[in-house]
Scaffold this motif. Structure first.
Motif, PDB file in Angstrom:
ATOM      1  N   CYS A 146       0.917  -1.325   0.143  1.00 26.29           N
ATOM      2  CA  CYS A 146      -0.029   0.103   0.002  1.00 26.29           C
ATOM      3  C   CYS A 146       0.670   1.173  -0.121  1.00 26.29           C
ATOM      4  O   CYS A 146       1.767   1.316   0.799  1.00 26.29           O
ATOM      5  N   HIS A 148      -0.290   4.336   0.894  1.00 22.81           N
ATOM      6  CA  HIS A 148      -0.826   5.128   1.883  1.00 22.81           C
ATOM      7  C   HIS A 148      -0.050   4.946   3.192  1.00 22.81           C
ATOM      8  O   HIS A 148       0.639   3.922   3.240  1.00 22.81           O
ATOM      9  N   ARG A 149      -0.092   5.783   4.192  1.00 25.48           N
ATOM     10  CA  ARG A 149       0.461   5.615   5.420  1.00 25.48           C
ATOM     11  C   ARG A 149      -0.431   6.251   6.548  1.00 25.48           C
ATOM     12  O   ARG A 149      -0.331   7.189   7.510  1.00 25.48           O
ATOM     13  N   CYS A 150      -1.618   5.468   6.651  1.00 26.64           N
ATOM     14  CA  CYS A 150      -2.667   5.643   7.745  1.00 26.64           C
ATOM     15  C   CYS A 150      -2.089   5.707   9.070  1.00 26.64           C
ATOM     16  O   CYS A 150      -1.188   4.546   9.205  1.00 26.64           O
ATOM     17  N   PHE A 152      -2.911   4.872  12.037  1.00 23.70           N
ATOM     18  CA  PHE A 152      -3.108   3.471  13.021  1.00 23.70           C
ATOM     19  C   PHE A 152      -2.765   2.172  12.310  1.00 23.70           C
ATOM     20  O   PHE A 152      -2.944   1.224  12.871  1.00 23.70           O
ATOM     21  N   CYS A 153      -2.021   2.306  11.323  1.00 22.15           N
ATOM     22  CA  CYS A 153      -1.728   1.272  10.274  1.00 22.15           C
ATOM     23  C   CYS A 153      -0.446   0.741  10.064  1.00 22.15           C
ATOM     24  O   CYS A 153       0.238   1.738   9.952  1.00 22.15           O
ATOM     25  N   ILE A 155       0.578  -2.032   8.222  1.00 21.17           N
ATOM     26  CA  ILE A 155       0.578  -2.796   6.849  1.00 21.17           C
ATOM     27  C   ILE A 155       1.649  -2.383   6.143  1.00 21.17           C
ATOM     28  O   ILE A 155       2.513  -3.486   5.648  1.00 21.17           O
ATOM     29  N   PRO A 156       1.850  -0.891   5.707  1.00 18.09           N
ATOM     30  CA  PRO A 156       2.758  -0.611   4.671  1.00 18.09           C
ATOM     31  C   PRO A 156       4.257  -1.019   5.045  1.00 18.09           C
ATOM     32  O   PRO A 156       5.261  -1.375   4.401  1.00 18.09           O
ATOM     33  N   GLN A 190      -5.140  -4.262  -0.636  1.00 20.16           N
ATOM     34  CA  GLN A 190      -5.060  -3.255   0.298  1.00 20.16           C
ATOM     35  C   GLN A 190      -5.909  -2.050   0.143  1.00 20.16           C
ATOM     36  O   GLN A 190      -6.519  -1.147   0.839  1.00 20.16           O
ATOM     37  N   TYR A 235     -11.433   2.989  -2.115  1.00 20.59           N
ATOM     38  CA  TYR A 235     -11.475   4.290  -1.352  1.00 20.59           C
ATOM     39  C   TYR A 235     -12.299   5.177  -2.288  1.00 20.59           C
ATOM     40  O   TYR A 235     -12.166   5.115  -3.372  1.00 20.59           O
ATOM     41  N   ARG A 273      -5.895   9.409   5.968  1.00 14.92           N
ATOM     42  CA  ARG A 273      -6.771   8.680   5.003  1.00 14.92           C
ATOM     43  C   ARG A 273      -6.686   9.048   3.866  1.00 14.92           C
ATOM     44  O   ARG A 273      -6.660  10.264   3.705  1.00 14.92           O
ATOM     45  N   PRO A 274      -6.574   7.910   3.055  1.00 20.38           N
ATOM     46  CA  PRO A 274      -6.734   8.151   1.490  1.00 20.38           C
ATOM     47  C   PRO A 274      -8.139   9.063   1.368  1.00 20.38           C
ATOM     48  O   PRO A 274      -8.888   8.540   1.830  1.00 20.38           O
TER      49      PRO A 274
HETATM   50  S1  SF4 Z   1      -5.218   1.149   6.565  1.00 20.74           S
HETATM   51 FE1  SF4 Z   1      -5.256   0.408   4.369  1.00 20.74          FE
HETATM   52  S2  SF4 Z   1      -5.049   2.477   3.097  1.00 20.74           S
HETATM   53 FE2  SF4 Z   1      -4.362   2.901   5.327  1.00 20.74          FE
HETATM   54  S3  SF4 Z   1      -2.113   2.288   5.221  1.00 20.74           S
HETATM   55 FE3  SF4 Z   1      -3.346   0.706   5.942  1.00 20.74          FE
HETATM   56  S4  SF4 Z   1      -3.524  -0.598   4.473  1.00 20.74           S
HETATM   57 FE4  SF4 Z   1      -2.967   1.216   3.458  1.00 20.74          FE
END
Ligand code: SF4
Length: 444
Positions: A146, A148-150, A152-153, A155-156, A190, A235, A273-274
């Motif tokens: 992904c 993005h760099r939310c 709270f996340c 995953i990236p 994602q 999104y 958020r995106p």
């Molecule tokens: S919440 Fe989704 S869009 Fe945001 S950084 Fe995590 S994977 Fe990417």
């Protein structure tokens, strides 16, 4: 005769992790390994872990511990594997640890610890691969990572930036699934709306014709396959408007999973958020004008750091206006490694809980009205499984177009003799029970 080496497999986590598991299982079978469902009879065990929240980390560590106790030879992969120290700290005797989306690395470790057999016949594997979902629906992963760099996340940081799969590969996999009898394909990633950004949307080839690596082109091509196509993790960017007419025409399901997370611009900005500056209410209204049947699913977080009572009320007002069909909501909880942990004004636990219950009260009322409005309607449903009631009558458990497997509602069909999983059936909705519906043959 050569004995085939046996690999045990434990798959934890979300559908994206499940899709990684399917690729590893497919490769293992392609190379002639047998898949065993017993720790004791396996020569080694692969554990595909999840590391999204603390409880998932614990579940993954427990699963690794169990596999070590019962078998002793364990390879760890998946999201928790991205934090190698956590795994080896708890279980120093694992054979190897890889991060998510690491098919080749995992296979390399399997080859080292359990050499692959040499039998040309075992190289035969069905073209649709080995799948963990029931035979009639399948997840189709279109990209990994992904951009993005939310806040709270994590995953990236675990999966890296967006890497889209070539459109030709994605379409070939989808076609193989349909040829193997799949009735519903669930598109996952994602960020499905970002498909192809990393490839500058260049065209690939499917069945000898050029197709752009783009969500709209992909949706159109998938729509030609004649099965249910469901889009997840989209999104609300302006280009998403282009797929709504495909839903209105029936090419893909009138269903959109759009994780909105909040409605206050201030909080969305803090969340990074995106599409946070889009006017989501106006967009949802326009989508419903184009496709009145559309079911919109979303998820929200309450109690994010800095959320004031005014921000929260803005969210409740949004919910009342948006009248979303399917909603999940979580109280914010810190994830190890997320940048939001460092934000000021963390919301006290009791206020988070209180906001979560106020939010759920509003959404329960909206959902109950939505479910009740379906009573009397005619629906095409997809049968997932059969069961029996106390009197031994066969009951089918099915889903409407508005229901994704495992996360949305179900339809119970009484007197379901002669119906099989994977069948599409036209039914009349005769009653509602909580989030679920009761269906009967039309004209009942
Ligand atoms: S919440 Fe989704 S869009 Fe945001 S950084 Fe995590 S994977 Fe990417």
């Amino acid at each position: 005769m050569q004995t085939m080496p046996k690999v045990g497999f434990v798959s934890l986590g979300c559908p994206k992790a499940g899709s990684d598991s399917e690729r590893i299982l497919t490769q293992l079978r392609a190379e002639g390994y047998q898949i065993s469902n017993s720790y004791e009879q396996s020569d080694l065990v692969v554990v595909n872990t999840c590391g999204f929240i603390d409880s998932a980390v614990q579940e993954s560590l427990d699963a690794i511990g169990e596999a070590l106790n019962k078998n002793g030879k364990v390879i760890v992969t998946g999201c928790l594997g991205a934090k190698k120290d956590v795994v080896t700290g708890a279980h120093p005797s694992v054979l190897a640890v890889t991060g998510p989306h690491a098919l080749e690395e995992v296979m390399g470790h399997v080859h080292t610890h359990l050499p692959k057999p040499h039998d040309p016949y075992t190289d035969l594997v069905p073209p649709q691969g080995v799948r963990l979902t029931p035979k009639h629906y399948a997840y189709l992963k279109i990209s990994e990572g992904c951009n993005h760099r939310c806040s709270f996340c994590i995953i990236p940081s675990m999966r890296g930036d967006l890497v889209s799969r070539p459109i030709g590969d994605v379409m070939n996999e989808a076609e193989n699934l349909v040829n193997a009898g799949v009735s519903e394909i669930l598109v996952i990633s994602q960020d499905t709306s970002a498909y192809g950004v990393d490839m500058k949307f260049r065209s690939g080839f499917w069945n000898g014709r050029p197709v752009k690596t783009h969500m709209t082109a992909l949706s159109k091509a998938l729509g030609e396959l004649g099965v249910w196509i469901r889009l997840h993790y989209v999104y609300p960017y302006p280009h998403v408007d282009e797929v709504i007419p495909l839903m209105a025409e029936g090419a893909i399901l009138p269903y959109l999973d759009v994780p909105l997370q909040h409605a206050s611009p201030r909080i969305l900005k803090a969340m990074k958020r995106p599409a946070s500056s889009e006017n989501n209410l106006a967009r949802i209204k326009a989508w419903r004008e184009t496709c009145p049947e559309i079911a919109i699913r979303s998820t929200f977080i309450v109690g994010f750091p800095g959320e004031t009572e005014d921000d929260f009320k803005m969210l409740l007002d949004f919910m009342e206006e948006a009248q979303l069909d399917r909603v999940g909501c979580f109280a914010y909880s810190a994830v190890d490694g997320a940048t939001a942990n460092a934000l000021d004004h963390q919301v006290p636990e009791e206020i988070k809980k209180e906001r979560l219950s106020r939010f759920m009260e509003v959404q329960e009322r909206i959902s109950a009205a939505k479910v009740a409005a379906k009573v009397g309607s005619l629906q095409t449903v997809l049968v997932d499984e059969l069961t029996e009631d106390d009197d031994g009558n066969v009951i089918a458990i099915a889903r409407t177009k508005a229901d994704a497997p495992e996360i949305d509602g179900i339809v119970y069909l009484q007197d379901a003799e002669g119906i099989s999983p994977g069948d599409f059936v036209d039914v009349q909705i005769v009653d509602a029970q909580g989030h679920d519906l009761i269906g009967a043959p039309p004209g009942f």
